[in-house]
Design an enzyme around this catalytic site. Structure first.
Site, PDB file in Angstrom:
ATOM      1  N   SER A 173       0.727  -1.157   0.060  1.00  0.00           N
ATOM      2  CA  SER A 173      -0.101   0.064   0.059  1.00  0.00           C
ATOM      3  C   SER A 173       0.985   1.227  -0.083  1.00  0.00           C
ATOM      4  O   SER A 173       1.781   1.425  -0.863  1.00  0.00           O
ATOM      5  CB  SER A 173      -0.981   0.146   1.187  1.00  0.00           C
ATOM      6  OG  SER A 173      -2.013   0.686   0.923  1.00  0.00           O
ATOM      7  N   LYS A 177       4.314   2.276  -2.264  1.00  0.00           N
ATOM      8  CA  LYS A 177       4.671   3.232  -3.033  1.00  0.00           C
ATOM      9  C   LYS A 177       6.331   3.556  -2.653  1.00  0.00           C
ATOM     10  O   LYS A 177       7.010   3.981  -3.651  1.00  0.00           O
ATOM     11  CB  LYS A 177       3.775   4.428  -2.817  1.00  0.00           C
ATOM     12  CG  LYS A 177       2.422   4.240  -2.751  1.00  0.00           C
ATOM     13  CD  LYS A 177       1.670   5.675  -2.485  1.00  0.00           C
ATOM     14  CE  LYS A 177       0.273   5.400  -2.037  1.00  0.00           C
ATOM     15  NZ  LYS A 177      -0.959   4.740  -2.712  1.00  0.00           N
ATOM     16  N   TRP A 264      -9.929   0.566  -5.047  1.00  0.00           N
ATOM     17  CA  TRP A 264      -9.140   1.782  -4.673  1.00  0.00           C
ATOM     18  C   TRP A 264      -7.865   1.964  -5.061  1.00  0.00           C
ATOM     19  O   TRP A 264      -7.159   2.908  -5.356  1.00  0.00           O
ATOM     20  CB  TRP A 264      -9.392   2.030  -3.016  1.00  0.00           C
ATOM     21  CG  TRP A 264      -8.921   3.517  -2.582  1.00  0.00           C
ATOM     22  CD1 TRP A 264      -7.939   3.725  -1.621  1.00  0.00           C
ATOM     23  CD2 TRP A 264      -9.461   4.818  -3.080  1.00  0.00           C
ATOM     24  NE1 TRP A 264      -7.740   5.066  -1.487  1.00  0.00           N
ATOM     25  CE2 TRP A 264      -9.036   5.779  -2.114  1.00  0.00           C
ATOM     26  CE3 TRP A 264     -10.571   5.059  -3.501  1.00  0.00           C
ATOM     27  CZ2 TRP A 264      -9.200   7.117  -2.124  1.00  0.00           C
ATOM     28  CZ3 TRP A 264     -10.949   6.169  -3.799  1.00  0.00           C
ATOM     29  CH2 TRP A 264     -10.127   7.537  -3.051  1.00  0.00           C
ATOM     30  N   HIS A 295      -7.716  -5.613   0.116  1.00  0.00           N
ATOM     31  CA  HIS A 295      -6.405  -4.867   0.407  1.00  0.00           C
ATOM     32  C   HIS A 295      -5.754  -5.160   1.409  1.00  0.00           C
ATOM     33  O   HIS A 295      -5.954  -4.806   2.816  1.00  0.00           O
ATOM     34  CB  HIS A 295      -6.820  -3.524   0.596  1.00  0.00           C
ATOM     35  CG  HIS A 295      -5.706  -2.382   0.721  1.00  0.00           C
ATOM     36  ND1 HIS A 295      -5.035  -2.001  -0.426  1.00  0.00           N
ATOM     37  CD2 HIS A 295      -5.357  -1.591   1.601  1.00  0.00           C
ATOM     38  CE1 HIS A 295      -4.120  -1.316  -0.114  1.00  0.00           C
ATOM     39  NE2 HIS A 295      -4.220  -0.851   0.787  1.00  0.00           N
TER      40      HIS A 295
HETATM   41  C1  GTR Z   1      -5.208   4.649   1.642  1.00  0.00           C
HETATM   42  C2  GTR Z   1      -4.828   5.465   0.703  1.00  0.00           C
HETATM   43  C3  GTR Z   1      -3.989   4.709  -0.391  1.00  0.00           C
HETATM   44  C4  GTR Z   1      -3.212   3.517   0.354  1.00  0.00           C
HETATM   45  C5  GTR Z   1      -3.766   3.077   1.477  1.00  0.00           C
HETATM   46  C6  GTR Z   1      -2.739   2.198   2.650  1.00  0.00           C
HETATM   47  O1  GTR Z   1      -5.995   5.153   2.562  1.00  0.00           O
HETATM   48  O2  GTR Z   1      -5.735   6.177  -0.215  1.00  0.00           O
HETATM   49  O3  GTR Z   1      -3.326   5.224  -1.326  1.00  0.00           O
HETATM   50  O4  GTR Z   1      -1.870   3.890   0.537  1.00  0.00           O
HETATM   51  O5  GTR Z   1      -4.293   3.923   2.401  1.00  0.00           O
HETATM   52  O6  GTR Z   1      -1.577   2.717   2.844  1.00  0.00           O
HETATM   53  O7  GTR Z   1      -3.301   1.494   3.072  1.00  0.00           O
END
Ligand code: GTR
Length: 308
Positions: A173, A177, A264, A295
């Site tokens: 997540s 990045k 997302w 996720h």
């Molecule tokens: C979310 C965000 C994403 C992703 C995620 C995470 O809220 O919008 O970009 O990085 O968190 O880190 O779980």
């Protein structure tokens, strides 16, 4: 989908563009000053691994940063490849969420640290993180976490039982990045793995779906350079797109993991970025999987990435 910026020419100019537009400049400096062994338990996880805890000190221009690491070494391996990964909830939480036993059985070491010990994940942090230890720099928190992955590799390189020439940067997540940005900048990583990294990770900006620049810069302004917010709603004006980020890691290897229900993070945009980047790699240089579910960094993600 609007046309993507061309893949060639790749090179320092493209990386400079990512630096300027999105992640900010990582300052030089930050030397590993000390790695102190705090505890060692051999033969944990039914004898498959040795568990070591260290406290590391990094000397930065305006002060020192200290943080705790947790290392699992596969038992009986003289020089194991190492995965460096930041965690979200603290080192001990990984004891239940990372499949350490399977990873050790596959012959890999894992070195982890808690990401907020490096840089708080907060637009108005109560106390400054590592970015406060460098003068007048403009790097975002994602770049600071990427910097931390390189420091983890520095630490791993001091430990017996690790082969630092076979190093993997992995992240989930927001930390996926960071793993990609670390992979671009630090050529010691032979493999970079992003898991569900989404917007500003492996997903194309120009592919509509999931998080966009407006949403990410509104909720997480501290992750990037402040001027990145100018591109909210103007994805097709960005000078770069994320297939170029993946391609900037070539010829070193990249593996992208997506999840079907993780809309997302735009799994289709991640897949299209991998396909658009593929010509920059040799055969087997870039890999991808998508699995059912949402996720999360699951055992299946770990094991498929390491098998790659
Ligand atoms: C979310 C965000 C994403 C992703 C995620 C995470 O809220 O919008 O970009 O990085 O968190 O880190 O779980």
């Amino acid at each position: 989908m609007p046309e993507l910026p061309p893949l060639p020419p790749l090179g320092p100019e493209v990386v400079d563009e990512f630096t300027r537009t999105i992640y900010g400049r990582t300052p030089p400096g930050g030397e590993l000053a000390e790695v102190v062994l705090r505890s060692r338990e051999d033969g944990v996880l039914d004898g498959t691994a040795d568990r070591l805890r260290h406290r590391a000190t990094i000397r930065c221009p305006l002060g020192t940063l200290e943080f705790d690491t947790l290392l699992h070494l596969p038992s009986g391996v003289a020089a194991a490849p190492v995965v460096v990964i930041l965690n979200f909830e603290g080192n001990d939480e990984t004891l239940t969420s990372f499949p350490y036993r399977k990873i050790a059985e596959a012959g890999y070491a894992v070195l982890t640290a808690h990401y907020q010990q490096i840089e708080p994940d907060d637009p108005n942090p109560p106390a400054p993180g590592v970015r406060g230890l460098f003068p007048a720099e403009t790097w975002g928190a994602v770049a600071a976490w990427a910097w931390a992955l390189s420091r983890l590799l520095d630490i791993a390189s001091t430990v017996d039982g690790i082969d630092p020439e076979r190093a993997v940067a992995l992240g989930h997540s927001r930390l996926g990045k960071a793993a990609l940005w670390a992979g671009v900048q630090d050529e010691r990583f032979g493999l970079t793995v992003s898991n569900d990294s989404g917007c500003c990770g492996a997903a194309l900006f120009r592919h509509p779906g999931g998080e966009d620049i407006e949403a990410i810069t509104r909720r997480f302004p501290h992750w990037f350079v402040p001027s990145f917010a100018q591109y909210a709603g103007k994805e097709d004006e960005l000078p770069v797109d994320q297939h170029q980020l993946l391609a900037s890691i070539a010829p070193r290897r990249v593996y992208v993991c997506s999840a079907e229900d993780d809309a997302w993070a735009d799994p289709d945009g991640e897949y299209l970025a991998v396909e658009a980047a593929r010509p920059a790699f040799g055969p087997g240089g870039i890999g991808y999987h998508i699995r059912p579910g949402g996720h999360a960094l699951l055992e299946e993600d770990w094991m498929k990435a390491l098998a790659f």
